[in-house]
Scaffold this motif. Sequence first.
Motif, PDB file in Angstrom:
ATOM      1  N   GLY A 113       0.737  -1.205   0.076  1.00  0.00           N
ATOM      2  CA  GLY A 113      -0.203  -0.049   0.034  1.00  0.00           C
ATOM      3  C   GLY A 113       0.729   1.119   0.109  1.00  0.00           C
ATOM      4  N   PRO A 114       0.259   2.252  -0.297  1.00  0.00           N
ATOM      5  CA  PRO A 114       1.125   3.669  -0.441  1.00  0.00           C
ATOM      6  C   PRO A 114       1.409   4.261   0.837  1.00  0.00           C
ATOM      7  CG  PRO A 114      -1.224   4.080  -1.009  1.00  0.00           C
ATOM      8  CD  PRO A 114      -1.114   2.572  -0.840  1.00  0.00           C
ATOM      9  N   HIS A 115       0.547   3.922   2.084  1.00  0.00           N
ATOM     10  CA  HIS A 115       0.792   4.847   3.219  1.00  0.00           C
ATOM     11  C   HIS A 115       1.236   3.759   4.324  1.00  0.00           C
ATOM     12  CE1 HIS A 115      -0.942   8.151   1.025  1.00  0.00           C
ATOM     13  NE2 HIS A 115      -2.103   7.177   0.787  1.00  0.00           N
ATOM     14  N   LEU A 116       2.580   3.345   4.080  1.00  0.00           N
ATOM     15  CA  LEU A 116       3.124   2.330   5.481  1.00  0.00           C
ATOM     16  C   LEU A 116       2.931   2.839   6.858  1.00  0.00           C
ATOM     17  CD1 LEU A 116       4.096  -0.291   5.969  1.00  0.00           C
ATOM     18  CD2 LEU A 116       6.343   0.632   5.458  1.00  0.00           C
ATOM     19  N   ASP A 117       3.380   4.106   6.848  1.00  0.00           N
ATOM     20  CA  ASP A 117       3.267   4.649   8.122  1.00  0.00           C
ATOM     21  C   ASP A 117       1.811   4.647   8.876  1.00  0.00           C
ATOM     22  OD1 ASP A 117       4.954   6.664  10.145  1.00  0.00           O
ATOM     23  OD2 ASP A 117       3.033   7.714   9.836  1.00  0.00           O
ATOM     24  N   ARG A 118       0.763   5.056   7.911  1.00  0.00           N
ATOM     25  CA  ARG A 118      -0.695   5.181   8.440  1.00  0.00           C
ATOM     26  C   ARG A 118      -0.945   3.743   9.049  1.00  0.00           C
ATOM     27  NH1 ARG A 118      -4.292   7.525   4.168  1.00  0.00           N
ATOM     28  NH2 ARG A 118      -3.542   9.483   5.055  1.00  0.00           N
ATOM     29  N   HIS A 132      12.357   5.192   7.443  1.00  0.00           N
ATOM     30  CA  HIS A 132      11.640   6.366   8.184  1.00  0.00           C
ATOM     31  C   HIS A 132      10.576   5.900   8.976  1.00  0.00           C
ATOM     32  CE1 HIS A 132      14.264   8.965   5.883  1.00  0.00           C
ATOM     33  NE2 HIS A 132      14.002   8.485   4.961  1.00  0.00           N
ATOM     34  N   VAL A 133      10.420   4.563   9.066  1.00  0.00           N
ATOM     35  CA  VAL A 133       9.212   4.245   9.898  1.00  0.00           C
ATOM     36  C   VAL A 133       9.664   3.253  11.053  1.00  0.00           C
ATOM     37  CG1 VAL A 133       7.338   4.378   8.402  1.00  0.00           C
ATOM     38  CG2 VAL A 133       8.671   2.092   8.476  1.00  0.00           C
ATOM     39  N   LEU A 134      11.057   3.083  11.390  1.00  0.00           N
ATOM     40  CA  LEU A 134      11.508   2.400  12.485  1.00  0.00           C
ATOM     41  C   LEU A 134      11.032   2.612  13.637  1.00  0.00           C
ATOM     42  CD1 LEU A 134      15.365   2.384  11.179  1.00  0.00           C
ATOM     43  CD2 LEU A 134      13.625   0.370  11.246  1.00  0.00           C
ATOM     44  N   ASP A 135      10.722   3.686  14.065  1.00  0.00           N
ATOM     45  CA  ASP A 135      10.209   4.053  15.453  1.00  0.00           C
ATOM     46  C   ASP A 135       8.566   3.580  15.490  1.00  0.00           C
ATOM     47  OD1 ASP A 135      12.705   4.766  16.401  1.00  0.00           O
ATOM     48  OD2 ASP A 135      12.273   6.949  15.677  1.00  0.00           O
ATOM     49  N   ARG A 136       7.844   3.251  14.477  1.00  0.00           N
ATOM     50  CA  ARG A 136       6.691   2.636  14.465  1.00  0.00           C
ATOM     51  C   ARG A 136       6.791   1.055  14.646  1.00  0.00           C
ATOM     52  NH1 ARG A 136       3.590   7.237  14.998  1.00  0.00           N
ATOM     53  NH2 ARG A 136       4.196   8.529  12.974  1.00  0.00           N
ATOM     54  N   LEU A 137       7.778   0.342  14.861  1.00  0.00           N
ATOM     55  CA  LEU A 137       7.917  -1.014  14.721  1.00  0.00           C
ATOM     56  C   LEU A 137       8.415  -1.700  15.721  1.00  0.00           C
ATOM     57  CD1 LEU A 137       9.816  -1.218  11.157  1.00  0.00           C
ATOM     58  CD2 LEU A 137       7.312  -1.698  11.497  1.00  0.00           C
ATOM     59  N   ASP A 138       7.965  -3.107  15.746  1.00  0.00           N
ATOM     60  CA  ASP A 138       8.139  -4.045  16.910  1.00  0.00           C
ATOM     61  C   ASP A 138       8.761  -5.286  16.095  1.00  0.00           C
ATOM     62  OD1 ASP A 138       6.798  -2.956  19.285  1.00  0.00           O
ATOM     63  OD2 ASP A 138       5.075  -2.802  17.867  1.00  0.00           O
ATOM     64  N   LEU A 139       8.910  -5.329  15.163  1.00  0.00           N
ATOM     65  CA  LEU A 139       9.316  -6.397  14.169  1.00  0.00           C
ATOM     66  C   LEU A 139       9.677  -6.092  12.596  1.00  0.00           C
ATOM     67  CD1 LEU A 139       8.071  -9.960  14.259  1.00  0.00           C
ATOM     68  CD2 LEU A 139       7.961  -8.970  12.049  1.00  0.00           C
ATOM     69  N   VAL A 140      10.571  -6.723  12.244  1.00  0.00           N
ATOM     70  CA  VAL A 140      10.960  -6.542  10.637  1.00  0.00           C
ATOM     71  C   VAL A 140      10.843  -7.799  10.162  1.00  0.00           C
ATOM     72  CG1 VAL A 140      12.284  -5.686   8.679  1.00  0.00           C
ATOM     73  CG2 VAL A 140      12.013  -4.356  10.751  1.00  0.00           C
ATOM     74  N   LEU A 141      10.097  -8.322   9.114  1.00  0.00           N
ATOM     75  CA  LEU A 141       9.830  -9.767   8.452  1.00  0.00           C
ATOM     76  C   LEU A 141      10.789  -9.733   7.280  1.00  0.00           C
ATOM     77  CD1 LEU A 141       9.235 -12.471   8.342  1.00  0.00           C
ATOM     78  CD2 LEU A 141       6.876 -11.745   7.640  1.00  0.00           C
ATOM     79  N   VAL A 142      11.734 -10.394   7.266  1.00  0.00           N
ATOM     80  CA  VAL A 142      12.460 -10.499   5.877  1.00  0.00           C
ATOM     81  C   VAL A 142      12.323 -11.684   5.163  1.00  0.00           C
ATOM     82  CG1 VAL A 142      14.647 -10.668   4.743  1.00  0.00           C
ATOM     83  CG2 VAL A 142      14.400  -9.105   6.591  1.00  0.00           C
TER      84      VAL A 142
END
Length: 233
Positions: A96-101, A128-138
Amino acid sequence: MTRDILIAPSILAADFARLGEEVAAIDAAGADWIHCDVMDGHFVPNISFGADVISSIRPLTRKVFDVHLMIAPVDRYLDAFAKAGADVITVHAEAGPHLDRSLQAIRALGKKAGVSLCPSTPESAIEHVLDRLDLVLVMTVNPGFGGQSFLASQLPKIARLRAMIGERKIRIEVDGGVTRDNAAALAAAGADTLVAGSAVFRGESSADYAGNISAIRMAAQGGRVANLQESYV
């Protein structure tokens, strides 16, 4: 920041004719999280299951439900998966176009927020959204089907993500072709949460699953130790 290695069996590889029994079996076998791969036949070329299935198996375990949404658009469905019992909700950066949202919406529902990266997506997409995250899935396969071969090309990306994350309390999860044979390399690169489907659901009993989970965990822990030793040489 060093975090415990977690193993998250993907129920996509379970026997769906007895899904409830399979969830109970991996719970007893030592799974840390229960990974739920949701596919829509649009964002990825396959259809798996939806919120109703997750809701039906939620009472069978207290383990964390790690829900990976391979769907687009995604925002309109976040509330349904939160109500179904998801503890972690992961959306794709490409969906989607609005990941931060989307990430803000997940947090507003009281859930932990994750973002997934397809193999061709660079880690800079989430800078630019790292501080919104608890997890990154690769994703270490192209999403859409279980049982694919592991893409070793993603190991450098995992290492770069670990450096980018720094001291933030963000887990790095890996999904796709994870086995006891590559768990060490994944942990050495910086992954701390391993999704495994076929490699866990091999055998016929909870005892078989426990052996598979233990083997993956031990390999990952060994890779982490070896990496730490090399860093001090």
